[in-house]
Design a protein around this motif. Structure first.
Motif, PDB file in Angstrom:
ATOM      1  N   GLU A 188       0.840  -1.204   0.000  1.00 37.90           N
ATOM      2  CA  GLU A 188       0.000   0.000   0.000  1.00 37.90           C
ATOM      3  C   GLU A 188       0.873   1.252   0.000  1.00 37.90           C
ATOM      4  N   GLN A 189       1.931   1.248   0.796  1.00 32.47           N
ATOM      5  CA  GLN A 189       2.849   2.386   0.804  1.00 32.47           C
ATOM      6  C   GLN A 189       3.528   2.548  -0.546  1.00 32.47           C
ATOM      7  N   TYR A 190       3.926   1.431  -1.138  1.00 32.54           N
ATOM      8  CA  TYR A 190       4.562   1.465  -2.456  1.00 32.54           C
ATOM      9  C   TYR A 190       3.590   1.987  -3.508  1.00 32.54           C
ATOM     10  N   SER A 191       2.343   1.554  -3.430  1.00 31.22           N
ATOM     11  CA  SER A 191       1.325   2.016  -4.369  1.00 31.22           C
ATOM     12  C   SER A 191       1.138   3.523  -4.278  1.00 31.22           C
ATOM     13  N   ALA A 192       1.117   4.047  -3.047  1.00 32.29           N
ATOM     14  CA  ALA A 192       0.970   5.491  -2.855  1.00 32.29           C
ATOM     15  C   ALA A 192       2.183   6.241  -3.401  1.00 32.29           C
ATOM     16  N   PHE A 193       3.373   5.673  -3.201  1.00 30.49           N
ATOM     17  CA  PHE A 193       4.594   6.287  -3.732  1.00 30.49           C
ATOM     18  C   PHE A 193       4.553   6.346  -5.254  1.00 30.49           C
ATOM     19  N   LEU A 194       4.167   5.248  -5.899  1.00 28.98           N
ATOM     20  CA  LEU A 194       4.101   5.205  -7.360  1.00 28.98           C
ATOM     21  C   LEU A 194       3.074   6.191  -7.900  1.00 28.98           C
ATOM     22  N   LYS A 195       1.967   6.290  -7.210  1.00 33.71           N
ATOM     23  CA  LYS A 195       0.918   7.217  -7.649  1.00 33.71           C
ATOM     24  C   LYS A 195       1.406   8.656  -7.569  1.00 33.71           C
ATOM     25  N   GLU A 196       2.172   8.967  -6.525  1.00 38.43           N
ATOM     26  CA  GLU A 196       2.727  10.311  -6.378  1.00 38.43           C
ATOM     27  C   GLU A 196       3.789  10.598  -7.434  1.00 38.43           C
ATOM     28  N   GLN A 197       4.585   9.576  -7.783  1.00 35.99           N
ATOM     29  CA  GLN A 197       5.666   9.768  -8.740  1.00 35.99           C
ATOM     30  C   GLN A 197       5.171   9.819 -10.177  1.00 35.99           C
ATOM     31  N   TYR A 198       4.187   8.976 -10.515  1.00 37.65           N
ATOM     32  CA  TYR A 198       3.793   8.816 -11.914  1.00 37.65           C
ATOM     33  C   TYR A 198       2.363   9.257 -12.211  1.00 37.65           C
ATOM     34  N   GLY A 199       1.658   9.703 -11.195  1.00 39.03           N
ATOM     35  CA  GLY A 199       0.322  10.247 -11.423  1.00 39.03           C
ATOM     36  C   GLY A 199      -0.761   9.206 -11.620  1.00 39.03           C
ATOM     37  N   GLU A 200      -0.437   7.933 -11.454  1.00 42.60           N
ATOM     38  CA  GLU A 200      -1.434   6.877 -11.572  1.00 42.60           C
ATOM     39  C   GLU A 200      -1.048   5.710 -10.677  1.00 42.60           C
ATOM     40  N   ASP A 201      -2.006   4.829 -10.441  1.00 43.69           N
ATOM     41  CA  ASP A 201      -1.763   3.696  -9.568  1.00 43.69           C
ATOM     42  C   ASP A 201      -1.074   2.587 -10.358  1.00 43.69           C
ATOM     43  N   VAL A 202       0.237   2.705 -10.516  1.00 44.07           N
ATOM     44  CA  VAL A 202       1.009   1.755 -11.311  1.00 44.07           C
ATOM     45  C   VAL A 202       0.999   0.375 -10.679  1.00 44.07           C
ATOM     46  N   TRP A 203       0.892   0.305  -9.358  1.00 45.53           N
ATOM     47  CA  TRP A 203       0.886  -0.997  -8.683  1.00 45.53           C
ATOM     48  C   TRP A 203      -0.285  -1.844  -9.158  1.00 45.53           C
ATOM     49  N   ASP A 204      -1.480  -1.261  -9.162  1.00 43.73           N
ATOM     50  CA  ASP A 204      -2.664  -2.015  -9.581  1.00 43.73           C
ATOM     51  C   ASP A 204      -2.738  -2.188 -11.093  1.00 43.73           C
ATOM     52  N   SER A 205      -2.360  -1.152 -11.828  1.00 49.04           N
ATOM     53  CA  SER A 205      -2.543  -1.193 -13.283  1.00 49.04           C
ATOM     54  C   SER A 205      -1.448  -1.972 -14.006  1.00 49.04           C
ATOM     55  N   HIS A 206      -0.268  -2.061 -13.415  1.00 48.82           N
ATOM     56  CA  HIS A 206       0.862  -2.675 -14.129  1.00 48.82           C
ATOM     57  C   HIS A 206       1.535  -3.785 -13.325  1.00 48.82           C
ATOM     58  N   PHE A 207       1.984  -3.468 -12.113  1.00 52.51           N
ATOM     59  CA  PHE A 207       2.837  -4.393 -11.379  1.00 52.51           C
ATOM     60  C   PHE A 207       2.123  -5.680 -10.973  1.00 52.51           C
ATOM     61  N   GLN A 208       0.944  -5.561 -10.353  1.00 51.12           N
ATOM     62  CA  GLN A 208       0.278  -6.775  -9.884  1.00 51.12           C
ATOM     63  C   GLN A 208      -0.077  -7.706 -11.031  1.00 51.12           C
ATOM     64  N   ALA A 209      -0.489  -7.156 -12.160  1.00 51.27           N
ATOM     65  CA  ALA A 209      -0.804  -7.993 -13.322  1.00 51.27           C
ATOM     66  C   ALA A 209       0.434  -8.737 -13.788  1.00 51.27           C
ATOM     67  N   ARG A 210       1.575  -8.067 -13.771  1.00 50.23           N
ATOM     68  CA  ARG A 210       2.822  -8.693 -14.179  1.00 50.23           C
ATOM     69  C   ARG A 210       3.232  -9.782 -13.182  1.00 50.23           C
ATOM     70  N   LEU A 211       3.106  -9.508 -11.888  1.00 50.87           N
ATOM     71  CA  LEU A 211       3.436 -10.503 -10.876  1.00 50.87           C
ATOM     72  C   LEU A 211       2.590 -11.759 -11.052  1.00 50.87           C
ATOM     73  N   LYS A 212       1.314 -11.570 -11.308  1.00 51.10           N
ATOM     74  CA  LYS A 212       0.408 -12.714 -11.477  1.00 51.10           C
ATOM     75  C   LYS A 212       0.805 -13.555 -12.685  1.00 51.10           C
ATOM     76  N   ARG A 213       1.177 -12.901 -13.783  1.00 52.64           N
ATOM     77  CA  ARG A 213       1.573 -13.647 -14.978  1.00 52.64           C
ATOM     78  C   ARG A 213       2.826 -14.470 -14.712  1.00 52.64           C
ATOM     79  N   ILE A 214       3.801 -13.869 -14.027  1.00 50.77           N
ATOM     80  CA  ILE A 214       5.051 -14.589 -13.747  1.00 50.77           C
ATOM     81  C   ILE A 214       4.791 -15.771 -12.816  1.00 50.77           C
ATOM     82  N   VAL A 215       3.948 -15.571 -11.810  1.00 51.45           N
ATOM     83  CA  VAL A 215       3.591 -16.669 -10.905  1.00 51.45           C
ATOM     84  C   VAL A 215       2.949 -17.804 -11.695  1.00 51.45           C
ATOM     85  N   TYR A 216       2.017 -17.474 -12.556  1.00 45.96           N
ATOM     86  CA  TYR A 216       1.341 -18.487 -13.371  1.00 45.96           C
ATOM     87  C   TYR A 216       2.339 -19.230 -14.253  1.00 45.96           C
TER      88      TYR A 216
END
Length: 314
Positions: free
Chosen positions: A166-194
């Motif tokens: 959650e802290q990382y998500s807030a940091f990314l949103k402040e740096q890039y203006g969007e919730d990169v954790w939800d929109s990019h990172f988690q999807a990528r993590l899920k694909r790699i796990v699969y």
């Protein structure tokens, strides 16, 4: 002719024609390398490699090398087997520190493969500022709590050297203006796990009514690419910091919800069962056949020499 505007200079206007041609070819070569090598952007320029002793944990025995001879001297030892990986020289830094992401994954069945992804992760930071100028500084290059907790600078910049996702998500949103954790990172993590679990599915001995909680370690490079570092079959579950005290308790309770409440519920009512922060990432529709075991089978080819007899005289 330029209307009084000053054009930015990058030095190219001073190059000779043949030098301009050479520069163009270099740029084309780099572009081609980037297209053909997925790891191009993380390689850096120091040719740095990391060697880890297989079967050990908590950062024990990990060494960083920039010299081939020193690397070979280390891994030639018969003490254990070694895993050698290209070091991510250009990681994303937060407050000057490198970090990795610990992601929990629960496998409740290997055949049919059933994967549960935990929606809360946490970040582990190095205690000292990251620099390739001193690869001997374990507090800058390792993020294991069992290592960094002994640093004099432990917790001075980042409390406990850990963040929640959650802290990382807030940091990314402040740096890039969007919730990169939800929109990019988690999807990528899920694909790699699969990908990682499906490719190993037919090689794991399945035992019904058994589950295993894995600790995936990921890193992010400066271009926000996500990389899998390793998968831990027995991740640390101690209350080492405020972050882990909260999340470890939470994930253990949620694991019971999945392994007991969900699995014992009637199939038609399972979508109503509370599984906490676990999300069913994947469940194979059918079982797969495992290849015939080759352990202990002799694959040696044995033959006899061919003897050519001379023709007998009449």
């Amino acid at each position: 002719g330029d209307g009084g505007k000053v054009r930015p200079l990058n030095g190219e206007q001073y190059l000779q024609p043949e030098e301009r041609i050479l520069l163009r070819r270099v740029r084309e070569a780099l572009h081609t390398l980037r297209e053909r090598s997925p790891q191009f952007d993380m390689d850096g320029t120091s040719n740095t490699w990391v060697a880890k002793p297989a079967g050990k944990s908590r950062g024990r025995g990990v060494q960083i090398h920039t010299n081939l001879d020193s690397l070979l001297d280390q891994v030639k030892t018969r003490e254990c087997q070694w895993i050698v990986q290209k070091y991510i020289e250009t990681p994303q830094l937060i407050l000057g520190r490198k970090f990795d992401i610990r992601q929990w994954v629960l496998v409740t069945d290997w055949n049919p493969l059933t994967i549960w992804f935990y929606l809360d992760a946490y970040l582990r930071f190095g205690a000292d500022e990251y620099s390739l100028k001193n690869t001997d500084n374990r507090y800058a290059h390792l993020t294991n709590n069992s290592v960094v907790k002994y640093a004099d600078s432990f917790g001075e910049v980042i409390d406990g050297c850990m963040w929640t996702s959650e802290q990382y998500s807030a940091f990314l949103k402040e740096q890039y203006g969007e919730d990169v954790w939800d929109s990019h990172f988690q999807a990528r993590l899920k694909r790699i796990v699969y990908w990682s679990l499906t490719c190993a599915q037919d090689m794991v001995e399945n035992r019904k009514n058994s589950s295993e909680l894995y600790g995936y370690d990921f890193m992010v490079d400066e271009n926000l690419n996500v990389w899998l570092i390793e998968i831990n079959s027995s991740p640390a579950m101690d209350y080492s910091t405020k972050v882990t005290k909260k999340l470890v308790k939470q994930v253990l309770e949620d694991s019971i919800k999945v392994m007991v409440d969900y699995n014992l519920a009637p199939p038609k009512k399972r979508d109503q069962v509370d599984t906490g922060r676990f999300e069913l990432l994947y469940k194979h529709k059918r079982c797969v056949e495992r290849p015939q075991a080759s352990l202990g089978v002799s694959l040696v080819l044995q033959g006899k020499p061919i003897v050519i007899r001379k023709a007998q005289r009449a």
